[in-house]
Design a protein around this motif. Structure first.
Motif, PDB file in Angstrom:
ATOM      1  N   MET A   1     -20.711 -66.772  22.543  1.00  0.00           N
ATOM      2  CA  MET A   1     -19.405 -66.910  22.315  1.00  0.00           C
ATOM      3  C   MET A   1     -19.247 -66.932  20.635  1.00  0.00           C
ATOM      4  N   GLY A   2     -19.959 -67.794  20.156  1.00  0.00           N
ATOM      5  CA  GLY A   2     -19.777 -67.993  18.646  1.00  0.00           C
ATOM      6  C   GLY A   2     -19.912 -66.993  17.830  1.00  0.00           C
ATOM      7  N   ILE A   3     -20.970 -65.965  18.450  1.00  0.00           N
ATOM      8  CA  ILE A   3     -20.816 -64.635  17.592  1.00  0.00           C
ATOM      9  C   ILE A   3     -19.936 -63.778  17.715  1.00  0.00           C
ATOM     10  N   CYS A   4     -19.536 -63.632  19.042  1.00  0.00           N
ATOM     11  CA  CYS A   4     -18.256 -62.719  19.526  1.00  0.00           C
ATOM     12  C   CYS A   4     -16.971 -63.451  18.898  1.00  0.00           C
ATOM     13  N   LYS A   5     -16.849 -64.627  18.766  1.00  0.00           N
ATOM     14  CA  LYS A   5     -15.915 -65.121  18.086  1.00  0.00           C
ATOM     15  C   LYS A   5     -15.504 -64.767  16.571  1.00  0.00           C
TER      16      LYS A   5
ATOM     17  N   PHE B   1     -13.431 -58.478  23.705  1.00  0.00           N
ATOM     18  CA  PHE B   1     -13.703 -59.856  23.310  1.00  0.00           C
ATOM     19  C   PHE B   1     -12.937 -60.909  23.995  1.00  0.00           C
ATOM     20  N   ASP B   2     -11.566 -60.779  24.417  1.00  0.00           N
ATOM     21  CA  ASP B   2     -10.757 -61.740  25.085  1.00  0.00           C
ATOM     22  C   ASP B   2     -11.195 -61.771  26.371  1.00  0.00           C
TER      23      ASP B   2
ATOM     24  N   MET C   1     -19.213 -57.447  28.123  1.00  0.00           N
ATOM     25  CA  MET C   1     -17.936 -57.110  27.383  1.00  0.00           C
ATOM     26  C   MET C   1     -18.187 -57.771  26.064  1.00  0.00           C
ATOM     27  N   GLY C   2     -18.676 -58.742  25.836  1.00  0.00           N
ATOM     28  CA  GLY C   2     -19.144 -59.069  24.313  1.00  0.00           C
ATOM     29  C   GLY C   2     -20.038 -58.037  23.632  1.00  0.00           C
ATOM     30  N   LEU C   3     -21.045 -57.700  24.406  1.00  0.00           N
ATOM     31  CA  LEU C   3     -21.873 -56.607  23.696  1.00  0.00           C
ATOM     32  C   LEU C   3     -21.090 -55.208  23.435  1.00  0.00           C
TER      33      LEU C   3
END
Length: 200
Positions: A39-43, A141-142, A180-182
């Motif tokens: 989550m931190g990386i995606c943020k 990302f959301d 979804m993040g990937l």
């Protein structure tokens, strides 16, 4: 001190269950740590996308504002051109050259403003396209954030209740959240439109 034999029986019966789920808390802790890191990386990436979206939106507004300014200049030039042409019909022959020179100036000005106006229109439409493309990934990302948050909540409850099946259930939103993040990080075109529309 009296020993209650029932306590010993209950302790013996609960021991296999406790031993059986001894993996749960470490598994929850590792899963939460991995999801939080992801989550931190995606943020970080999502924040950069949001900044780019804001820039694209500001550029679009600026370009449309300049478009309107060019449009007004073009209309004023055309209006002045009409006035000069009408006045040229009533002036003596010796003043015709001066009027024709001004008519040429305003024809050139109107043409120049029309051309620049169209260039600004193209830029504004390009800004909108850029914004839409960035918004596509922002949605990914959301959705990743929401799914991983749900997964972490389920993991917390699984740890408290010591229910192995709840841990397994938490892996479903975890997997979709990571997907979804990937997708946002790698630029994949995975986008559940119906779900995004529902949450919008």
């Amino acid at each position: 001190m009296e020993i209650n034999p029932l306590d010993a029986i209950e302790a013996t019966e609960s021991a296999p269950k406790a031993a059986k789920l001894s993996w749960l808390n470490p598994a929850v802790a590792i899963t939460v740590a991995l999801l939080a890191t992801f989550m931190g990386i995606c943020k970080v990436k999502d924040d950069n996308i949001v900044q780019a979206m804001q820039q694209a939106q500001a550029d679009k507004v600026d370009h449309w504002a300049f478009f309107q300014a060019r449009n007004i200049r073009e209309e004023i030039a055309k209006s002045t051109l009409v006035q000069l042409r009408l006045q040229a019909l009533t002036v003596p022959e010796q003043h015709q050259a001066a009027y024709q020179a001004q008519i040429s100036v305003y024809e050139s000005l109107a043409k120049d403003q029309a051309q620049k106006k169209e260039e600004l229109k193209v830029l504004a439409e390009k800004d909108q396209t850029t914004y839409d493309a960035l918004n596509f990934h922002d949605d990914q990302f959301d959705l990743s954030d929401a799914l991983i948050a749900i997964a972490i909540s389920l993991l917390a409850v699984a740890s408290l209740t010591q229910l192995g099946w709840l841990y397994a259930l938490s892996l479903v939103p975890s997997a979709f959240g990571v997907l979804m993040g990937l997708s946002g990080l790698a630029g994949w075109r995975i986008h559940p439109d119906a779900l995004i529309r529902l949450l919008s």
